[in-house]
Scaffold this motif. Structure first.
Motif, PDB file in Angstrom:
ATOM      1  N   MET A   1      18.726  38.467-109.984  1.00 52.59           N
ATOM      2  CA  MET A   1      19.693  38.180-108.958  1.00 52.59           C
ATOM      3  C   MET A   1      20.636  37.087-109.455  1.00 52.59           C
ATOM      4  SD  MET A   1      19.008  36.502-105.189  1.00 52.59           S
ATOM      5  CE  MET A   1      18.570  38.052-104.462  1.00 52.59           C
ATOM      6  N   THR A   2      21.885  37.165-109.022  1.00 54.55           N
ATOM      7  CA  THR A   2      22.851  36.128-109.356  1.00 54.55           C
ATOM      8  C   THR A   2      23.140  35.298-108.117  1.00 54.55           C
ATOM      9  OG1 THR A   2      23.866  37.489-111.058  1.00 54.55           O
ATOM     10  CG2 THR A   2      25.175  35.662-110.219  1.00 54.55           C
ATOM     11  N   VAL A   3      23.036  33.985-108.275  1.00 45.89           N
ATOM     12  CA  VAL A   3      23.314  33.035-107.202  1.00 45.89           C
ATOM     13  C   VAL A   3      24.522  32.202-107.623  1.00 45.89           C
ATOM     14  CG1 VAL A   3      22.413  31.057-105.921  1.00 45.89           C
ATOM     15  CG2 VAL A   3      20.880  32.916-106.571  1.00 45.89           C
ATOM     16  N   ALA A   4      25.452  32.016-106.696  1.00 45.60           N
ATOM     17  CA  ALA A   4      26.621  31.171-106.954  1.00 45.60           C
ATOM     18  C   ALA A   4      26.514  29.918-106.103  1.00 45.60           C
ATOM     19  CB  ALA A   4      27.907  31.921-106.621  1.00 45.60           C
ATOM     20  N   LEU A   5      26.667  28.778-106.742  1.00 45.49           N
ATOM     21  CA  LEU A   5      26.727  27.504-106.033  1.00 45.49           C
ATOM     22  C   LEU A   5      28.171  27.040-106.024  1.00 45.49           C
ATOM     23  CD1 LEU A   5      23.683  25.567-107.555  1.00 45.49           C
ATOM     24  CD2 LEU A   5      23.730  27.085-105.570  1.00 45.49           C
ATOM     25  N   MET A   6      28.656  26.680-104.850  1.00 43.01           N
ATOM     26  CA  MET A   6      30.027  26.187-104.715  1.00 43.01           C
ATOM     27  C   MET A   6      29.978  24.738-104.272  1.00 43.01           C
ATOM     28  SD  MET A   6      31.829  29.501-102.953  1.00 43.01           S
ATOM     29  CE  MET A   6      33.433  28.717-102.951  1.00 43.01           C
ATOM     30  N   TRP A   7      30.776  23.918-104.921  1.00 44.09           N
ATOM     31  CA  TRP A   7      30.864  22.477-104.660  1.00 44.09           C
ATOM     32  C   TRP A   7      32.342  22.182-104.474  1.00 44.09           C
ATOM     33  CZ3 TRP A   7      33.527  18.502-106.754  1.00 44.09           C
ATOM     34  CH2 TRP A   7      33.023  17.200-106.657  1.00 44.09           C
ATOM     35  N   GLU A   8      32.728  21.604-103.321  1.00 44.04           N
ATOM     36  CA  GLU A   8      34.147  21.346-103.061  1.00 44.04           C
ATOM     37  C   GLU A   8      34.324  19.936-102.522  1.00 44.04           C
ATOM     38  OE1 GLU A   8      37.700  21.089-100.461  1.00 44.04           O
ATOM     39  OE2 GLU A   8      35.657  21.256 -99.710  1.00 44.04           O
ATOM     40  N   ALA A   9      35.307  19.228-103.080  1.00 48.87           N
ATOM     41  CA  ALA A   9      35.590  17.861-102.645  1.00 48.87           C
ATOM     42  C   ALA A   9      37.096  17.665-102.502  1.00 48.87           C
ATOM     43  CB  ALA A   9      35.031  16.849-103.639  1.00 48.87           C
ATOM     44  N   ARG A  10      37.462  16.763-101.618  1.00 51.27           N
ATOM     45  CA  ARG A  10      38.869  16.379-101.456  1.00 51.27           C
ATOM     46  C   ARG A  10      39.007  14.944-101.920  1.00 51.27           C
ATOM     47  NH1 ARG A  10      42.148  17.624 -96.131  1.00 51.27           N
ATOM     48  NH2 ARG A  10      42.045  19.646 -97.140  1.00 51.27           N
ATOM     49  N   ALA A  11      39.934  14.737-102.823  1.00 52.82           N
ATOM     50  CA  ALA A  11      40.135  13.400-103.396  1.00 52.82           C
ATOM     51  C   ALA A  11      40.738  12.443-102.379  1.00 52.82           C
ATOM     52  CB  ALA A  11      41.044  13.489-104.615  1.00 52.82           C
ATOM     53  N   ALA A  12      40.447  11.184-102.559  1.00 56.04           N
ATOM     54  CA  ALA A  12      41.120  10.138-101.789  1.00 56.04           C
ATOM     55  C   ALA A  12      42.600  10.145-102.177  1.00 56.04           C
ATOM     56  CB  ALA A  12      40.483   8.786-102.107  1.00 56.04           C
ATOM     57  N   ALA A  13      43.431   9.606-101.322  1.00 59.78           N
ATOM     58  CA  ALA A  13      44.881   9.602-101.555  1.00 59.78           C
ATOM     59  C   ALA A  13      45.220   9.090-102.955  1.00 59.78           C
ATOM     60  CB  ALA A  13      45.569   8.743-100.498  1.00 59.78           C
ATOM     61  N   GLY A  14      45.981   9.899-103.683  1.00 60.66           N
ATOM     62  CA  GLY A  14      46.421   9.525-105.020  1.00 60.66           C
ATOM     63  C   GLY A  14      45.358   9.620-106.106  1.00 60.66           C
ATOM     64  N   ARG A  15      44.177  10.161-105.811  1.00 63.63           N
ATOM     65  CA  ARG A  15      43.077  10.192-106.782  1.00 63.63           C
ATOM     66  C   ARG A  15      42.731  11.601-107.263  1.00 63.63           C
ATOM     67  NH1 ARG A  15      39.521   5.788-106.859  1.00 63.63           N
ATOM     68  NH2 ARG A  15      39.179   6.623-108.948  1.00 63.63           N
ATOM     69  N   GLY A  16      43.615  12.568-107.043  1.00 65.22           N
ATOM     70  CA  GLY A  16      43.339  13.954-107.425  1.00 65.22           C
ATOM     71  C   GLY A  16      43.014  14.130-108.900  1.00 65.22           C
ATOM     72  N   GLU A  17      43.814  13.541-109.773  1.00 65.98           N
ATOM     73  CA  GLU A  17      43.566  13.671-111.212  1.00 65.98           C
ATOM     74  C   GLU A  17      42.277  12.960-111.613  1.00 65.98           C
ATOM     75  OE1 GLU A  17      45.075  15.629-113.473  1.00 65.98           O
ATOM     76  OE2 GLU A  17      46.266  16.374-111.787  1.00 65.98           O
TER      77      GLU A  17
END
Length: 84
Positions: A1-17
């Motif tokens: 079986m294949t399992v996918a784990l998804m991890w998502e975060a939103r950066a603080a203002a101006g910290r995307g890079e």
């Protein structure tokens, strides 16, 4: 079986890079079948890892980044593959 784990975060203002660089620098213990890093508007970063494992297997996940790097808690999801 294949399992996918998804991890998502939103950066603080101006910290995307910075968040993207942090994600790229994180090692994931073990060998996922595949790993992808994506980004979206509003400085969101998504990491998907695919594992050859049962759905309820204990699998390594990315940790929470330092609080000053994100604007909210990380979101996590687990999916199993149903079609190839």
């Amino acid at each position: 079986m294949t399992v996918a784990l998804m991890w998502e975060a939103r950066a603080a203002a101006g910290r995307g890079e910075d968040l993207l660089a942090w994600v790229r620098g994180q090692a994931i213990p073990g060998e996922p079948v595949r790993r992808e890093i994506l980004r979206a508007p509003s400085d969101r970063v998504l990491v998907i890892t695919w594992w050859d494992a049962p759905y309820d297997a204990e699998l390594p996940e990315l940790p929470e980044p330092d609080a000053d790097l994100v604007s909210r808690a990380v979101h996590r999801w687990r999916f199993e593959q149903v079609d190839r």
